[in-house]
Design a protein around this motif. Structure first.
Motif, short mmCIF file in Angstrom:
data_model
loop_
_atom_site.label_atom_id
_atom_site.label_comp_id
_atom_site.label_asym_id
_atom_site.label_seq_id
_atom_site.Cartn_x
_atom_site.Cartn_y
_atom_site.Cartn_z
N UNK A 78 0.55 -0.62 -7.23
CA UNK A 78 1.85 0.21 -8.83
C UNK A 78 0.69 0.77 -9.30
N UNK A 79 -0.32 0.35 -9.61
CA UNK A 79 -1.07 0.47 -10.08
C UNK A 79 -2.02 1.05 -10.44
N UNK A 80 -2.12 2.05 -8.84
CA UNK A 80 -2.74 3.19 -8.39
C UNK A 80 -1.95 3.97 -7.97
N UNK A 81 -0.35 4.13 -7.14
CA UNK A 81 0.42 5.23 -7.50
C UNK A 81 0.59 5.84 -8.64
N UNK A 82 0.36 4.98 -9.80
CA UNK A 82 0.86 5.20 -10.79
C UNK A 82 0.67 6.55 -11.79
#
Length: 144
Positions: A78-82
């Motif tokens: 989730x952190x990088x996909x954001x």
């Protein structure tokens, strides 16, 4: 599972280490021969099995390759996909595919690692006291 010889495995491990040395992100490579389900579902299964969702900043990246079935996927937490562009994983897969088409699986994986590392460096730069949260070895699975 003798998919890669020792020199090829070392090359992949070094690419992981190099990508992670510039970032606080975590990258794993997961290899198996066959993928009997949707490749993204399989990659997600291993993402959780390898505890990639447990990084502090949720910035893990998994490169999954089923060598016999010729399937692969790249997924990020989730952190990088954001923060990465919406088409980031698709364009990275295309760059990797250019090597896979010619049977150079190792070069394709290394290319994916370099690209992922650049993005992780951009959004999650290395900082003093950074801890390597996940192993840098290749995860060889034997699922059918």
């Amino acid at each position: 599972m003798a998919v890669f010889n020792e020199e090829e495995q070392q090359r992949i491990r070094k690419a992981i280490e190099q990508a992670e040395s510039r970032s606080s992100g975590e990258i794993r490579v997961c290899i198996e021969k066959k993928c009997a389900e949707d490749v993204l579902d399989r990659a997600a299964k291993y993402f959780f099995q390898l505890n990639m969702h447990k990084t502090a900043l949720r910035h893990g990246v998994l490169i999954y390759v089923a060598t016999v079935d010729r399937k692969f996927a790249i997924i990020g937490d989730a952190g990088i996909n954001q923060v990465v562009p919406a088409d980031f994983w698709d364009t990275t897969k295309e760059d990797m595919l250019q090597h896979f088409k010619y049977g150079d699986i190792v070069e394709g994986i290394v290319t994916g690692l370099q690209i992922a590392g650049e993005q992780l460096q951009k959004y999650f730069p290395h900082h003093a006291g950074d801890v390597n949260e996940l192993p840098d070895d290749i995860a060889f699975m034997d699922g059918e």
